[in-house]
Design a protein around this motif. Structure first.
Motif, PDB file in Angstrom:
ATOM      1  N   GLU A 270      -1.787  -3.786  -2.674  1.00  0.00           N
ATOM      2  CA  GLU A 270      -2.280  -2.479  -3.101  1.00  0.00           C
ATOM      3  C   GLU A 270      -1.115  -1.771  -3.784  1.00  0.00           C
ATOM      4  OE1 GLU A 270      -3.476   0.053   0.084  1.00  0.00           O
ATOM      5  OE2 GLU A 270      -4.067   1.693  -1.237  1.00  0.00           O
TER       6      GLU A 270
ATOM      7  N   TRP B  65      -4.679  -9.354  -6.849  1.00  0.00           N
ATOM      8  CA  TRP B  65      -4.609 -10.660  -6.200  1.00  0.00           C
ATOM      9  C   TRP B  65      -3.669 -11.608  -6.933  1.00  0.00           C
ATOM     10  CZ3 TRP B  65      -7.814 -12.356  -1.993  1.00  0.00           C
ATOM     11  CH2 TRP B  65      -8.662 -11.360  -1.498  1.00  0.00           C
ATOM     12  N   GLY B  66      -2.980 -12.432  -6.150  1.00  0.00           N
ATOM     13  CA  GLY B  66      -2.275 -13.559  -6.723  1.00  0.00           C
ATOM     14  C   GLY B  66      -3.255 -14.681  -7.037  1.00  0.00           C
TER      15      GLY B  66
ATOM     16  N   GLN C  98      -1.897  -7.939   1.829  1.00  0.00           N
ATOM     17  CA  GLN C  98      -2.770  -8.713   2.719  1.00  0.00           C
ATOM     18  C   GLN C  98      -2.655 -10.190   2.342  1.00  0.00           C
ATOM     19  OE1 GLN C  98      -6.657  -7.004   3.765  1.00  0.00           O
ATOM     20  NE2 GLN C  98      -6.143  -5.170   2.571  1.00  0.00           N
TER      21      GLN C  98
ATOM     22  N   ASN D  86      -7.902   5.085  -8.215  1.00  0.00           N
ATOM     23  CA  ASN D  86      -8.913   4.255  -7.587  1.00  0.00           C
ATOM     24  C   ASN D  86      -8.218   3.078  -6.939  1.00  0.00           C
ATOM     25  OD1 ASN D  86     -11.225   5.689  -8.040  1.00  0.00           O
ATOM     26  ND2 ASN D  86     -11.721   4.640  -9.939  1.00  0.00           N
ATOM     27  N   TYR D  87      -8.487   2.909  -5.660  1.00  0.00           N
ATOM     28  CA  TYR D  87      -7.848   1.827  -4.920  1.00  0.00           C
ATOM     29  C   TYR D  87      -8.258   0.490  -5.508  1.00  0.00           C
ATOM     30  CZ  TYR D  87      -7.700  -1.614  -1.134  1.00  0.00           C
ATOM     31  OH  TYR D  87      -7.515  -2.741  -0.398  1.00  0.00           O
ATOM     32  N   GLN D  88      -7.320  -0.421  -5.632  1.00  0.00           N
ATOM     33  CA  GLN D  88      -7.663  -1.787  -5.994  1.00  0.00           C
ATOM     34  C   GLN D  88      -6.601  -2.711  -5.447  1.00  0.00           C
ATOM     35  OE1 GLN D  88      -8.651  -4.441  -9.964  1.00  0.00           O
ATOM     36  NE2 GLN D  88      -9.230  -2.340  -9.918  1.00  0.00           N
ATOM     37  N   LEU D  89      -7.061  -3.839  -4.907  1.00  0.00           N
ATOM     38  CA  LEU D  89      -6.166  -4.899  -4.494  1.00  0.00           C
ATOM     39  C   LEU D  89      -5.907  -5.797  -5.689  1.00  0.00           C
ATOM     40  CD1 LEU D  89      -7.271  -6.310  -1.023  1.00  0.00           C
ATOM     41  CD2 LEU D  89      -5.173  -5.108  -1.582  1.00  0.00           C
TER      42      LEU D  89
ATOM     43  N   THR E 249       1.015  -1.951   0.329  1.00  0.00           N
ATOM     44  CA  THR E 249       0.566  -2.820   1.415  1.00  0.00           C
ATOM     45  C   THR E 249       0.268  -4.193   0.836  1.00  0.00           C
ATOM     46  OG1 THR E 249      -1.804  -2.325   1.225  1.00  0.00           O
ATOM     47  CG2 THR E 249      -0.485  -0.876   2.648  1.00  0.00           C
TER      48      THR E 249
ATOM     49  N   TYR F 124      -2.353  -8.007   7.540  1.00  0.00           N
ATOM     50  CA  TYR F 124      -2.311  -6.766   6.763  1.00  0.00           C
ATOM     51  C   TYR F 124      -0.931  -6.175   7.045  1.00  0.00           C
ATOM     52  CZ  TYR F 124      -3.369  -1.949   5.387  1.00  0.00           C
ATOM     53  OH  TYR F 124      -3.357  -0.720   4.791  1.00  0.00           O
TER      54      TYR F 124
END
Lengths: 111, 113
Positions: free
Chosen positions: A90, A101-102, A33, A96-99, A31, A48
């Motif tokens: 994602e 980032w750029g 965002q 463990n979920y983590q986004l 995914t 999203y």
């Protein structure tokens, strides 16, 4: 190297013009965002996305998981579109979920 | 619907002082995140909770930082002995469940002199 690479890093546009921002992923993104951080510092969620396309007013975003990129198109740019745009992905397979980032695209809209 | 609320908005400290940041997530959101954003950089995750449980605090400097969410609603992030390198904006975010849309608060801008 960067797992989420944004381009361009900075952009200056005249009011009323169009622009395209891009994120390339070296991870298996599931995914994406997109956020706008306005000059006051607030982070606003714009989209999203699962693979596919979404549109909201003058904004349109696409996410292609097979080609590992996402784009954000701004049509008829307005002064209030100024700020820093971040994408965050994602990754699949994380226990463990983590986004991730750029580093952002700083956009300045000039009258 | 109220958004994510943070306080204070600003904090200025001398090195060695302690500070606490408070966050009230969107009602019904089970997942709460604390991010650190240094100037001109993207947000960096410090810790996140599902309800009252810490799910990942691997990026939290545990010798000086702590975070709690005792009832699974509000959360507090504390810096025990601030350093100049802690100067940043501290952002709280919440999502309905893990992996959903992230909603951010306005942040707390911390300056450590």
């Amino acid at each position: 190297g960067d797992k989420v690479k944004q381009s361009p890093s900075a952009l200056s546009l005249q009011e009323g013009t169009n622009s395209a921002l891009r994120c390339n992923f070296s991870i298996a993104a599931t995914t994406v965002q997109w956020f706008l951080q306005n000059p006051r510092g607030s982070l606003i969620n714009l989209f999203y996305l699962v693979p596919g396309t979404k549109e909201n007013g003058r904004l349109k975003s696409a996410f292609d998981s097979k080609e590992s990129y996402s784009t954000l198109h701004i049509r008829d740019a307005q002064l209030e579109d100024s700020g820093t745009y971040f994408c965050a992905a994602e990754a699949s397979g994380d226990s463990n979920y983590q986004l991730i980032w750029g580093s952002g695209t700083k956009l300045i809209i000039k009258p | 619907e109220a958004g994510v609320t943070q306080s204070p908005r600003y904090a200025v400290l001398q090195e060695g002082q302690a500070v606490s940041f408070w966050c009230d997530p969107i009602s019904g959101h089970d997942t709460l995140y604390w991010y650190q954003q240094p100037r001109d950089q993207g947000p960096q995750l410090l810790v996140y909770f599902r309800d009252e449980a810490v799910i990942d605090n691997s990026q939290l400097p545990s010798d000086r930082f702590s975070a709690v969410r005792p009832k699974g609603t509000n959360s507090t992030l504390k810096i025990q002995s601030a350093k100049q390198g802690d100067t940043a904006t501290y952002l709280c975010a919440s999502s309905f469940v893990q992996g959903n849309t992230l909603y951010f608060g306005a942040g707390t801008r911390l300056s450590v002199l």
